[in-house]
Write a protein that holds these residues in place. Structure first.
Motif, mmCIF file in Angstrom:
data_model
loop_
_atom_site.group_PDB
_atom_site.id
_atom_site.type_symbol
_atom_site.label_atom_id
_atom_site.label_comp_id
_atom_site.label_asym_id
_atom_site.label_seq_id
_atom_site.Cartn_x
_atom_site.Cartn_y
_atom_site.Cartn_z
ATOM 1 N N GLN A 3 18.852 0.670 -3.574
ATOM 2 C CA GLN A 3 19.908 1.198 -2.714
ATOM 3 C C GLN A 3 20.831 2.106 -3.499
ATOM 4 O OE1 GLN A 3 21.859 -2.208 -0.762
ATOM 5 N NE2 GLN A 3 21.093 -1.370 1.158
ATOM 6 N N VAL A 5 24.537 3.877 -2.689
ATOM 7 C CA VAL A 5 25.629 3.888 -1.720
ATOM 8 C C VAL A 5 26.728 4.816 -2.220
ATOM 9 C CG1 VAL A 5 27.323 2.518 -0.476
ATOM 10 C CG2 VAL A 5 25.082 1.528 -1.026
ATOM 11 N N SER A 7 30.356 6.945 -1.796
ATOM 12 C CA SER A 7 31.682 6.762 -1.220
ATOM 13 C C SER A 7 32.650 7.756 -1.836
ATOM 14 C CB SER A 7 32.182 5.325 -1.456
ATOM 15 O OG SER A 7 32.302 5.064 -2.845
ATOM 16 N N VAL A 92 27.868 17.175 3.262
ATOM 17 C CA VAL A 92 27.593 15.763 3.002
ATOM 18 C C VAL A 92 27.018 15.671 1.593
ATOM 19 C CG1 VAL A 92 26.337 13.699 3.692
ATOM 20 C CG2 VAL A 92 27.181 15.294 5.435
ATOM 21 N N TYR A 94 25.246 13.524 -1.463
ATOM 22 C CA TYR A 94 24.322 12.419 -1.688
ATOM 23 C C TYR A 94 24.062 12.252 -3.184
ATOM 24 C CZ TYR A 94 22.950 13.544 3.158
ATOM 25 O OH TYR A 94 22.934 13.824 4.504
ATOM 26 N N TRP A 105 17.141 8.226 -0.561
ATOM 27 C CA TRP A 105 18.260 8.901 0.091
ATOM 28 C C TRP A 105 19.087 7.911 0.890
ATOM 29 C CZ3 TRP A 105 19.482 13.271 -1.873
ATOM 30 C CH2 TRP A 105 18.527 14.192 -2.289
ATOM 31 N N GLY A 106 20.406 7.949 0.663
ATOM 32 C CA GLY A 106 21.326 7.117 1.419
ATOM 33 C C GLY A 106 21.969 7.918 2.531
ATOM 34 N N LYS A 107 23.085 7.410 3.045
ATOM 35 C CA LYS A 107 23.758 8.068 4.161
ATOM 36 C C LYS A 107 24.656 9.198 3.698
ATOM 37 C CE LYS A 107 23.715 3.986 7.121
ATOM 38 N NZ LYS A 107 24.517 3.045 7.920
ATOM 39 N N THR A 109 28.166 10.906 1.754
ATOM 40 C CA THR A 109 29.598 10.835 2.055
ATOM 41 C C THR A 109 30.079 12.250 2.371
ATOM 42 O OG1 THR A 109 31.751 10.036 1.273
ATOM 43 C CG2 THR A 109 30.301 11.021 -0.386
#
Length: 115
Positions: A3, A5, A7, A92, A94, A105-107, A109
């Protein structure tokens, strides 16, 4: 399961600063080059900065002198300090390994820079 993540994104005025963080699974962090990428609306994802496991850094020409990538191997975290932000930095953001691995690939920020 790996994972990543991200932020730290947000809305900032042109000329301002933000610091992004990416927490990574230990299994991929210690031996890999890590990188920050970004994707602006209507554009392809692009490499912004990368840092090797030994700390060597490289940057896209568009962010040289303004962005600084760093990593804390003890915390399995990679950072992106962004200064003198411009509206064209809106995207965005990443993190991923470099080369990027599709499944990591995450979501991302969102960073929005207002003029």
């Amino acid at each position: 399961q790996v994972q990543l993540v991200e932020s730290g994104g947000g809305l900032v005025q042109a000329g301002g600063s933000l610091r992004l963080s990416c927490a990574a699974s230990g299994s991929i962090f210690r031996v890999n080059t890590m990188a920050w990428y970004r994707q602006a609306p209507g554009k392809q994802r692009e490499l912004v900065a990368r840092i090797t496991s030994g700390g060597t850094t490289t940057y896209a020409d568009s962010v040289k002198g303004r962005f600084t990538i760093s990593r804390d191997n003890a915390k399995n975290t990679v950072y992106l300090q962004m200064n003198s932000l411009k509206p064209e930095d809106t995207a965005v953001y990443y993190c991923n390994t470099n080369p990027a691995y599709l499944n990591y690939w995450g979501k991302g920020t969102l960073v929005t820079v207002s003029s």
